[in-house]
Every structure is written in C-alpha cells, then in structure tokens.
Design a protein around this motif. Structure first.
Motif, short mmCIF file in Angstrom:
data_model
loop_
_atom_site.label_atom_id
_atom_site.label_comp_id
_atom_site.label_asym_id
_atom_site.label_seq_id
_atom_site.Cartn_x
_atom_site.Cartn_y
_atom_site.Cartn_z
N ILE A 60 -8.24 11.90 -36.61
CA ILE A 60 -8.89 13.19 -36.66
C ILE A 60 -9.29 13.51 -35.24
O ILE A 60 -9.94 12.73 -34.59
CB ILE A 60 -10.11 13.14 -37.57
N ASP A 61 -8.89 14.63 -34.80
CA ASP A 61 -9.26 15.02 -33.45
C ASP A 61 -10.76 15.23 -33.37
O ASP A 61 -11.40 15.71 -34.29
CB ASP A 61 -8.50 16.31 -33.14
N GLU A 62 -11.31 14.85 -32.23
CA GLU A 62 -12.77 14.85 -32.09
C GLU A 62 -13.40 16.22 -32.32
O GLU A 62 -14.36 16.36 -33.05
CB GLU A 62 -13.15 14.36 -30.69
N GLY A 63 -12.90 17.25 -31.65
CA GLY A 63 -13.62 18.50 -31.67
C GLY A 63 -13.15 19.43 -32.78
O GLY A 63 -13.71 20.48 -33.00
N ASN A 64 -12.14 19.03 -33.48
CA ASN A 64 -11.44 19.92 -34.37
C ASN A 64 -11.30 19.24 -35.71
O ASN A 64 -10.95 18.07 -35.77
CB ASN A 64 -10.06 20.15 -33.71
N PRO A 65 -11.60 19.92 -36.78
CA PRO A 65 -11.55 19.25 -38.08
C PRO A 65 -10.14 18.94 -38.57
O PRO A 65 -9.97 18.16 -39.48
CB PRO A 65 -12.24 20.23 -39.01
N GLU A 66 -9.13 19.53 -37.97
CA GLU A 66 -7.78 19.26 -38.44
C GLU A 66 -7.33 17.86 -38.02
O GLU A 66 -7.48 17.49 -36.87
CB GLU A 66 -6.80 20.26 -37.82
N PRO A 67 -6.73 17.14 -38.94
CA PRO A 67 -6.19 15.84 -38.52
C PRO A 67 -4.92 16.07 -37.72
O PRO A 67 -4.16 16.97 -38.00
CB PRO A 67 -5.88 15.15 -39.84
N LEU A 68 -4.72 15.28 -36.71
CA LEU A 68 -3.52 15.40 -35.89
C LEU A 68 -2.77 14.08 -35.91
O LEU A 68 -3.38 13.03 -35.97
CB LEU A 68 -3.90 15.70 -34.44
N PRO A 69 -1.46 14.14 -35.85
CA PRO A 69 -0.74 12.88 -35.74
C PRO A 69 -1.03 12.28 -34.36
O PRO A 69 -1.03 13.00 -33.37
CB PRO A 69 0.73 13.30 -35.85
N GLY A 70 -1.33 11.01 -34.30
CA GLY A 70 -1.69 10.43 -33.01
C GLY A 70 -1.14 9.05 -32.87
O GLY A 70 -0.40 8.58 -33.72
N LYS A 71 -1.49 8.41 -31.79
CA LYS A 71 -1.00 7.05 -31.61
C LYS A 71 -2.12 6.13 -31.17
O LYS A 71 -2.07 5.55 -30.10
CB LYS A 71 0.19 7.01 -30.66
N ASP A 72 -3.14 6.07 -31.99
CA ASP A 72 -4.21 5.12 -31.74
C ASP A 72 -3.66 3.70 -31.75
O ASP A 72 -2.74 3.40 -32.49
CB ASP A 72 -5.24 5.21 -32.86
N THR A 73 -4.24 2.85 -30.93
CA THR A 73 -3.89 1.44 -31.03
C THR A 73 -5.17 0.65 -31.15
O THR A 73 -6.25 1.21 -31.21
CB THR A 73 -3.13 0.97 -29.78
N ASP A 74 -5.01 -0.66 -31.19
CA ASP A 74 -6.18 -1.51 -31.31
C ASP A 74 -7.03 -1.47 -30.05
O ASP A 74 -8.19 -1.80 -30.06
CB ASP A 74 -5.75 -2.95 -31.60
N GLU A 75 -6.41 -1.09 -28.93
CA GLU A 75 -7.14 -1.16 -27.67
C GLU A 75 -7.64 0.18 -27.19
O GLU A 75 -8.56 0.27 -26.41
CB GLU A 75 -6.24 -1.73 -26.57
N VAL A 76 -6.97 1.23 -27.64
CA VAL A 76 -7.31 2.51 -27.06
C VAL A 76 -7.25 3.59 -28.11
O VAL A 76 -6.49 3.53 -29.06
CB VAL A 76 -6.38 2.81 -25.86
N CYS A 77 -8.14 4.54 -27.95
CA CYS A 77 -8.27 5.64 -28.87
C CYS A 77 -7.71 6.85 -28.13
O CYS A 77 -8.23 7.25 -27.11
CB CYS A 77 -9.77 5.76 -29.12
N ILE A 78 -6.56 7.36 -28.59
CA ILE A 78 -5.90 8.41 -27.82
C ILE A 78 -6.31 9.78 -28.32
O ILE A 78 -6.24 10.05 -29.51
CB ILE A 78 -4.37 8.27 -27.93
N GLN A 79 -6.73 10.61 -27.42
CA GLN A 79 -7.09 11.97 -27.80
C GLN A 79 -5.94 12.90 -27.48
O GLN A 79 -4.94 12.50 -26.91
CB GLN A 79 -8.30 12.42 -27.00
N GLU A 80 -6.13 14.16 -27.82
CA GLU A 80 -5.10 15.14 -27.47
C GLU A 80 -5.01 15.25 -25.95
O GLU A 80 -5.90 14.81 -25.23
CB GLU A 80 -5.41 16.48 -28.14
N GLU A 81 -3.98 15.83 -25.44
CA GLU A 81 -3.75 16.04 -24.01
C GLU A 81 -3.72 14.72 -23.24
O GLU A 81 -4.05 14.68 -22.07
CB GLU A 81 -4.83 16.94 -23.39
N GLY A 82 -3.39 13.64 -23.91
CA GLY A 82 -3.19 12.39 -23.20
C GLY A 82 -4.44 11.73 -22.65
O GLY A 82 -4.35 10.82 -21.84
N VAL A 83 -5.62 12.17 -23.08
CA VAL A 83 -6.82 11.49 -22.60
C VAL A 83 -7.02 10.22 -23.42
O VAL A 83 -6.93 10.24 -24.64
CB VAL A 83 -8.06 12.40 -22.75
N GLU A 84 -7.27 9.13 -22.72
CA GLU A 84 -7.43 7.86 -23.42
C GLU A 84 -8.89 7.42 -23.39
O GLU A 84 -9.57 7.57 -22.39
CB GLU A 84 -6.59 6.77 -22.74
N LEU A 85 -9.35 6.86 -24.49
CA LEU A 85 -10.69 6.31 -24.55
C LEU A 85 -10.55 4.82 -24.80
O LEU A 85 -10.04 4.41 -25.84
CB LEU A 85 -11.49 6.95 -25.68
#
Lengths: 239, 469
Positions: B7-32
């Motif tokens: 689920i994208d942080e600022g937006n209630p719509e779920p987005l297809p993403g590529k989270d991994t065990d090490e990093v939480c990927i946001q839209e526009e390629g920002v990694e957490l």
C-alpha cells in the motif's frame, strides 16, 4: 571494461559534488546514491515523505553534470537508520567495483594506496589506470599484520602499469593506528585508495570508521572493496 | 526478488511493488532501508510494556484484588494476545508504517479511522504521563534512600523534569538511542529474571522462609476484573511494533514474532511478579505501599541489594517506557497527518536533527499537563481505554479484510482460530472498558467524541476507504 563506482552523497547534509570528481571519473560508470541517514526515533517513511522530491531534484542535477561529461550514471535514493548497512547492500545489488567517499578534489593528484591483501593492489592499479592517473606519484601503505610485503606490493603495481619510479614512499602501519596515520599523510596525498583492512574491535563498538577516514583526509577516498573494506569486523572477515 | 503487495504510504490505493526483506520500496524509486531486526522489534515491544506491569502496578493490583490479581494480569495478557494475532496478520499483509490506525482507517473509513488515530495519539500521551508519574515515585524513593528530604511531595515535579528532558533528548535525535534502549532492556530483563527466580524459589519454600498464608481471592472475584482493566496499561506496547512495520527487516517473520513474543514474555513476567510479591508481603500492605511496593518486596527477599537493584530497574524501565510512548505518539501523529486528518505541518522533520520537533514539543506540553494531575490510575485507565478501542477495531478489521478479500491481501501470517478468536478478542477488548472507573470512561469517551468531531469537521473531504472499492 569500465569500472563501476558508487558515490554515496548526503545531499540533505549540504554535501555537494566537488569540482574535479566528474573529471576524475570520466572513464568509469557511476551510481549516485542519494542517502539520508535519520535517527532511529524517526520513521524512514516520515523523512521520505518530506524530502524525497528535494533529494530527487538535487540528484537529477548532479546526474546531468556527469552525463554531460559522457559518464553513464544511475541514481538511487534511500532513507536509512544505518548508513553503512545500506551502502553495503547497494554495493552488492549494483555489483560495483569501488565506492568513493566524497571530499574536495586536491590540485595535486599524489595517490596513497592503503592495503593489507595483495589482491586489492591489482584492483587499485587497474582503477588508477582507468582514471588516467598512472603517471601520478604513489605512496604505498601496508597495514599489519599482513600476508604480503611492500616489495611484493611494488611489483604487483608495476604489473598493472605503474612505473617503479612513481612509487616514492613505502609505509608500514598497524591496524589500530590507521586513522592516525592517514591523518599524518593526508596533506601529502590528494587521493586515497584503501583496500580491505578489517575493522578492529574498538571500531566495531564505536562504529563509523568510514566517517573518520573521510574526515581525516582532504581528498576523496576510494574504497576498493566498498564499505566492506573498513566496516566489517576483522574476525568475521577472516573466518 | 519476492513480490509483495504494498500500500503506498500517502495514497490509499494499493500499488504493485517490490518490497523485499531488507528494503521497503516506495513509488518513484525511493527506498526505505529496513534496519530493525527481531531483537529490535522485541525490545520495542517489551521496552514499552515492562515499565508498568512490574514496577508500578503490583502494589496497586494486590491492594485491589489480593493474590488473585495474578488473574488480572493473565486476563490482560490473553486479551493482548487475542489482539496481537490479528494485528500480526494485518501487519504482514501491509508491512508499512502506521499500525492499528492504518488497518482501521483502510477498512472502516475516514471517520472511524480518524477517531482511532487521533484518540490513539492521546492514549499514548496519557501512557507517557502515567509512566512519568511512575518514574517520579521511583526518583522520590531514590531521594528517600539517600537521605535527601524536602518538605513537599516532589513526585510530580520530578516527573515533569523527566518529561521535559526526554522531549529535549528526543528532539536532538541522539545517535545510538536504539543501542541504549537495547542495553537498558537487557539489563532490566537480567535484574527482573534474577529477582523472579529467587522470589519464586523462596515462595515455594526453598529457602525455608514462611510464605504469606493468604486466601487467593481475599477481596472476591469482582475486583479481579476491575484490576484487569486498570493494569491493562502494562500491555500497551506490542502494537507499537506494527507502527514501525516499514522499518522492520523480514517483516513477514519478524512482525508476528515480535508482537506475539513480547506479549507472551511480559505476561509471564507480570504473573510471576504478582506471585512473588503476594507470597512475600501480604496484599493489604502491598496496597498501602502503592506504586513502589515492589521495592519493599525485593528488600524483604534480598535485603538492601535487592531494594537497590529494583530501584535502579524501576527508574530505567519507567523512563524507557515513557520515552517509547512519547516517540510512538509522534509517529501516531505522523500517521494521521500523512492522511491529511490533521495539519501536515505538525509532523514535519527538522533537517538539523532529523526529528519531528513540532509533534514532540506538542506532545511534551500535553504530557506535562497530564503529569501535573498526578492521577496514576486515571492516566493508566484512560490510556488503556483509548488503546482498547483501537484493539477491538483491529479485531474487526481482520474480519473485514478477510470478507472483502482485496486482491493484494495476502498476509504471510494468518490468525489461528478465525473467526472465533478475533471475535472474542474484539468483544473482550470492549468489555474490559466496562470495568474501569466511571471517571476514566468519561474522560476516554470525551476524547473519542472530540477526535471524531475533529475528523468530521477538519477532514470531511478525505477518503481513506477507497482501497476496498
């Protein structure tokens, strides 16, 4: 083949791309890593919401300067509570050849190569060649306890195309004195290459030796094995 | 790379993403970067909870319900566990920062979500104030032990000073807070473990000392429930793990383990503490000793050394719980400001320290006001009330998500005993509120109404439920 260099840059901490770095890296490929280290009490997403656009636009500007000089450049942006860990992860994902810690470029390009394992010397030599610095004056610093000698080091470097007469200085130092020794030598050398040296127990506890080395020098620092060069505990490294 | 719905942080719509065990990927390629491991998660859970159940409540609880107050703690633990299970399911389905508020607002919409999110923020401030007053009692004991006497009751003053210092430290973003917190929790566990081990052996007569012959339920069984409602504040930490889900490594494994594990660990520790306390000192005396009764229990068992060890542990744990609650409150405020339910300005981060200074100062002011009331039981119950409302709704949210079953809803952890356990968890969360003192219920209710009204008026145009439509 072009070497791939990772440049972590903390743009929110006013870090900028010094003049001369782009020229230095003109024959390599670059991954620009906009990194923001936040304190543990702040959620990474919170910082990202506020700052991602700002970081993005700064990164885009820097990238365009590299691209203008013909350097193939990628950018990535990450928010983290653990800078070293993040840099290591990205080094692995991007399969980079070395990581460059930013400092202003110095007018003279005398090079100090710090090493403990001879494999790293070959790498240093190749990189120096690719950067077109093989005519530069070189100092060689061997970190004890070592598995090789300074003479062996000189001959490895010569094999990669560096002239014997360029290698002006040969220094030995102990692992725990490394930051102090770099501080002593840094006014002499404009560029530092550092291979895997392992991390002493004290530094494992106090952490952040990359910061210390960066602060101890005037010019850019090139980590030949990436963050692992200096941020992996010695004992883990050897096992 | 495993694909996980996000689920994208600022937006209630779920987005297809590529989270991994090490990093939480946001839209526009920002990694957490995910930087908190299982130990870190457990530490956050346990560190937040442990201050109250062991160091503040045993005297009060035993005074109310006698040795049967062990049941009060077990009831609290069971309810917490019943909530931790669905919370784990939801957190693994949505491993993003936000926690309970996020689950409720995405299932039940803006109004309920806003009410829960804002009142949870208050709940955390009440909890922080409660821990600080607890700290005040311990600091007072220290002054007493070293012979420092003054002619007024300094508990509130000490608590206020500690609160102001904590906020200042939180703002300046000291490095290594996590390491410090880990070290404190480890030391605490060690002291508590030694104390409980010795105390339990003693209670079974190993050392030949007489234990207190007392009826189990000296005051009957009704106080067992009201005491359960009072001491539930001791369990308000596990869900904090979900609020930082975006920072947790290997979330599908570590989130459930940290939440369920921390509840189980503290429940056992609390139950043992009450057992040891009531076996060592009689309930009436414990009740008179009040907030710091456990010091006297330790003195009785282990002499001066025991008293000092528990005194130090009490100081550390109340302060660490207060700190965790203040930090959690700023995250709670961030979660609602991200959705524009409160002004975004409240949770901005300053560049120099990297901390949300406005929300921390705001929290500090309210906490100080609450501390000045000095009402331990009221602060504790209101904190529990506001959390329990959210916990109950978390149980309903899991039923909601399973019924609607959005495409992206693929939790790695599934609540066992569904739907029976979540239903029991929801009902018992709400039911526990009924056993609180009337004044706590009124204060809690007023905060809920204010939070709901605020949401309706300020955020009438925010829509958070679209995720399901």
């Amino acid at each position: 083949m072009k070497k791939k260099i990772l440049i972590p840059i903390e743009v929110l901490k006013e870090e900028s791309m010094p003049e001369g770095i782009i020229d230095l890296l003109k024959d390599t490929e670059v991954t620009l890593l906009g990194i923001h280290d936040i304190p543990e009490q702040t959620a990474a997403s919170q910082a990202s919401m506020q700052y991602k656009e700002r970081i993005e636009s700064i990164l885009r500007n820097i990238k365009s300067r590299f691209v203008e000089s013909g350097v193939k450049t990628e950018t990535r942006q990450v928010f983290t509570h653990n800078k070293e860990k993040t840099i290591e992860r990205i080094e692995e994902e991007e399969d980079i050849d070395a990581t460059l810690l930013l400092n202003p470029m110095q007018t003279h390009k005398k090079i100090l190569i710090i090493y403990r394992y001879k494999e790293n010397l070959k790498k240093a030599g190749e990189l120096i060649n690719q950067m077109g610095l093989n005519k530069s004056i070189v100092g060689l610093m061997l970190v004890e306890p070592e598995d090789t000698t300074l003479d062996q080091g000189v001959s490895i470097l010569m094999n990669t195309g560096i002239k014997q007469e360029s290698i002006k200085e040969r220094i030995k130092t102990r692992r725990e004195d490394i930051v102090k020794e770099i501080e002593n030598q840094s006014s002499e050398y404009g560029l530092i290459f550092i291979g895997k040296v392992g991390k002493s127990i004290k530094e494992t506890i106090l952490g952040n030796i990359s910061e210390k080395i960066k602060k101890a020098t005037y010019g850019p620092v090139i980590l030949l094995e990436g963050m692992k060069s200096i941020d992996k505990p010695e004992e883990l490294e050897e096992s | 790379m495993p694909t996980r719905p996000q689920i994208d942080e600022g937006n209630p719509e779920p987005l297809p993403g590529k989270d991994t065990d090490e990093v939480c990927i946001q839209e526009e390629g920002v990694e957490l970067e995910r930087t908190i491991g299982l130990m870190g998660g457990l530490t956050i859970g346990i560190g937040t909870m442990i201050g109250a159940g062991i160091f503040v409540f045993p005297g009060l609880a035993a005074g109310n319900a006698g040795p049967a107050s062990i049941l009060s703690f077990i009831i609290g633990g069971v309810i917490a566990l019943l909530v931790a299970l669905p919370a784990s399911e939801l957190a693994t389905a949505m491993p993003r920062s936000g926690g309970g508020y996020f689950f409720v607002s995405r299932s039940m919409g803006t109004k309920t979500g806003g009410m829960v999110g804002i009142s949870l923020w208050f709940g955390l401030l009440f909890a922080a104030a409660f821990y600080l007053v607890g700290f005040g009692y311990y600091a007072f004991e220290v002054m007493y032990e070293i012979g420092l006497t003054i002619d007024f009751d300094p508990v509130v003053l000490l608590a206020v000073i500690a609160g102001v210092l904590l906020v200042a430290i939180s703002i300046s973003g000291t490095e290594n807070t996590e390491k410090l917190q880990n070290a404190i929790v480890t030391l605490l566990i060690f002291i508590i473990f030694a104390f409980l081990l010795y105390g339990s052996l003693d209670a079974f007569g190993v050392f030949g000392r007489e234990t207190i012959p007392e009826d189990f339920a000296v005051y009957g069984y009704r106080p067992v429930f009201s005491t359960a409602a009072l001491v539930f504040t001791s369990y308000l930490g596990f869900a904090q793990v979900a609020t930082i889900a975006g920072d947790i490594e290997r979330p599908s494994r570590n989130l459930p383990l940290a939440m369920i594990g921390s509840v189980l660990i503290v429940t056992i520790l609390y139950a043992l503490t009450i057992f040891v306390a009531t076996s060592t000192v009689d309930s009436a005396t414990l009740g008179v000793l009040g907030e710091t009764a456990i010091i006297e229990v330790s003195r009785e068992l282990l002499g001066m050394v025991g008293a000092i060890a528990i005194l130090i542990a009490g100081i550390l744990s109340t302060i660490s719980s207060a700190n965790a609650s203040i930090l959690a409150s700023s995250r709670a405020l961030y979660s609602v400001s991200r959705d524009a339910l409160v002004p975004k300005r409240l949770s901005i981060i300053n560049l120099k320290y990297g901390t949300p200074h406005i929300s921390l100062i705001f929290a500090g002011v309210i906490v100080v006001v609450l501390v000045v009331t000095g009402q331990v039981e009221l602060l504790a119950e209101v904190a529990s009330f506001l959390h329990l409302v959210m916990y109950g709704l978390i149980c309903l949210a899991v039923i909601f998500f399973r019924k609607i079953s959005p495409e992206w809803y693929e939790p790695d952890f599934r609540t066992p005993g569904y739907p029976v356990l979540p239903v029991i968890g929801g009902i018992s969360s709400f039911a526990l509120i009924l056993f609180m003192q009337p004044v706590s219920r009124w204060v809690g209710l007023i905060i809920l109404v204010v939070a709901a009204l605020w949401t309706v008026i300020y955020a009438s145009d925010v829509k958070l439920k679209s995720v399901l439509e």
